[in-house]
Motif scaffolding. Structure first.
Motif, short mmCIF file in Angstrom:
data_model
loop_
_atom_site.label_atom_id
_atom_site.label_comp_id
_atom_site.label_asym_id
_atom_site.label_seq_id
_atom_site.Cartn_x
_atom_site.Cartn_y
_atom_site.Cartn_z
N GLN A 1 -5.26 22.91 -29.01
CA GLN A 1 -4.97 23.99 -28.31
C GLN A 1 -5.63 25.42 -28.80
O GLN A 1 -6.09 26.22 -27.94
CB GLN A 1 -3.41 24.40 -27.88
CG GLN A 1 -3.03 25.15 -27.03
CD GLN A 1 -1.48 25.17 -26.97
OE1 GLN A 1 -0.69 24.84 -27.74
NE2 GLN A 1 -1.15 25.32 -25.69
N ILE B 1 -2.61 34.44 -27.47
CA ILE B 1 -2.81 33.29 -26.98
C ILE B 1 -1.76 32.11 -27.08
O ILE B 1 -1.78 31.22 -26.44
CB ILE B 1 -4.19 32.54 -27.50
CG1 ILE B 1 -4.15 32.07 -28.99
CG2 ILE B 1 -5.39 33.49 -27.27
CD1 ILE B 1 -4.95 31.20 -29.74
N LYS C 1 -8.69 38.08 -27.48
CA LYS C 1 -7.76 37.26 -27.44
C LYS C 1 -7.07 36.93 -29.09
O LYS C 1 -8.04 36.81 -29.86
CB LYS C 1 -8.37 35.95 -27.15
CG LYS C 1 -8.45 35.77 -25.48
CD LYS C 1 -9.02 34.48 -24.71
CE LYS C 1 -10.22 34.18 -25.49
NZ LYS C 1 -10.67 32.77 -25.19
N ARG D 1 -8.24 27.59 -26.82
CA ARG D 1 -8.05 29.03 -26.31
C ARG D 1 -8.78 29.98 -26.88
O ARG D 1 -9.15 31.07 -26.48
CB ARG D 1 -6.69 29.28 -26.39
CG ARG D 1 -5.44 28.44 -25.72
CD ARG D 1 -4.36 28.98 -25.66
NE ARG D 1 -3.18 27.96 -24.67
CZ ARG D 1 -2.01 28.43 -24.32
NH1 ARG D 1 -1.60 29.29 -25.04
NH2 ARG D 1 -1.45 27.52 -23.61
#
Length: 321
Positions: free
Chosen positions: A248, A233, A202, A252
């Motif tokens: 956020q 992401i 990620k 993530r």
């Protein structure tokens, strides 16, 4: 006032990523030998006049082979030099600093402030700009009888297509094919390397820090991350350069955190010390990297940018054994 200034600064920096940012890059590769594609007056007369439709649907007639060209973007300048058109380039933008020879060319302003008087003084056959440009500047160039072409490639494939298009326009098709074949070969080598990855890392790419902005869908960086076998992401963000909430980001939890070397004040240590960032895996595991700005220049070296991103995400795949 302070928040307004921050927003303006953010917008300018995002735009500058397309018109190149600071600092030197890799050594210049040898330009193709022009003698490989000699052009006779008879051949030229068979090719021109040439009808061209640029990236914004503008139909332009190229009356004769361009011998005096002005580039208003670093990416276009790199393409022209890669095609061996060093002598034909008579003017470039302020941000055109690669290859080194571009620094010796006349400066005609930048994407924000074009010096139209200097352009007219140089009397070029052709001006190539990034994006649609400003209507008043476009009209002055066209009214002076100068061919104006506008392009804004948004992917590696569109860069390859543009190089071949400029090769056709300038009658340097052999050089263009050589450049694009090399680009495709390098791209395929990298994508083949990362195709072996079983679980995608990620990845987050920071455009700006206050407010936090990410490279989202439609950006070159998003494509480079995907081609490198990573998972962006911010792929569902509202735009190519969108604001991204810290909450956020933490939720993530990227494995790799990427940035461009665009400001001296931005360092890996300064990012690590930001409130809340210690919770992110990329920070915990020292997977935070500052990359060469060439990753954002849509020219021949964009595949070098792809390699830089891929090596940052999966360094183990590129280690010599």
């Amino acid at each position: 006032m302070k928040s307004i200034m921050k927003k303006l600064t953010s917008i300018v920096l995002v735009l500058l990523m397309f018109f190149t940012l600071i600092t030197g890059c890799t050594p210049k590769e040898e330009s193709p030998n022009k003698e490989e594609n000699p052009i006779t007056s008879e051949e030229s007369s068979q090719i021109y006049p040439m009808e061209v439709e640029d990236g914004f649907g503008n139909k332009v007639t190229i009356e004769k082979q361009p011998t005096k060209i002005i580039s208003l973007a670093p990416s276009h300048t790199e393409i022209l030099f890669a095609l061996g058109l060093d002598n034909e380039v008579v003017g470039v933008s302020t941000y055109c600093i690669y290859p080194e020879e571009a620094n010796a060319k006349e400066k005609v302003g930048d994407a924000f402030n074009v010096n139209i008087e200097k352009i007219l003084e140089l009397n070029p056959d052709l001006v190539i700009q990034y994006g649609p440009g400003k209507e008043d500047v476009n009209n002055k160039i066209r009214n002076a009888g100068i061919a104006l072409l506008s392009y804004e490639p948004e992917s590696i494939d569109s860069v390859i297509n543009l190089i071949e298009e400029i090769g056709k326009i300038t009658n340097t098709m052999i050089q263009a094919k050589s450049v694009t074949v090399d680009m495709m070969s390098k791209r395929d080598y990298i994508t083949n390397k990362v195709s072996k990855v079983e679980e995608k890392a990620k990845v987050f790419f920071e455009i700006w820090d206050e407010p936090l902005q990410a490279a989202g869908p439609g950006s070159f960086i998003d494509e480079l991350i995907r081609l490198s076998g990573g998972e962006n992401i911010a792929s569902d963000a509202e735009g190519p350069y969108a604001q991204f909430d810290l909450e956020q980001l933490i939720e993530r939890n990227p494995d790799v955190y990427l940035m461009s070397k665009d400001l001296e004040t931005k360092t890996i240590e300064s990012v690590k010390s930001r409130p809340g960032f210690s919770e992110i895996n990329a920070i915990k595991n020292d997977r935070i990297y500052m990359l060469d700005p060439l990753i954002s220049i849509p020219g021949p070296r964009i595949v070098d940018g792809l390699e830089i991103v891929a090596k940052s995400i999966y360094p183990e795949l590129f280690e010599k054994k």
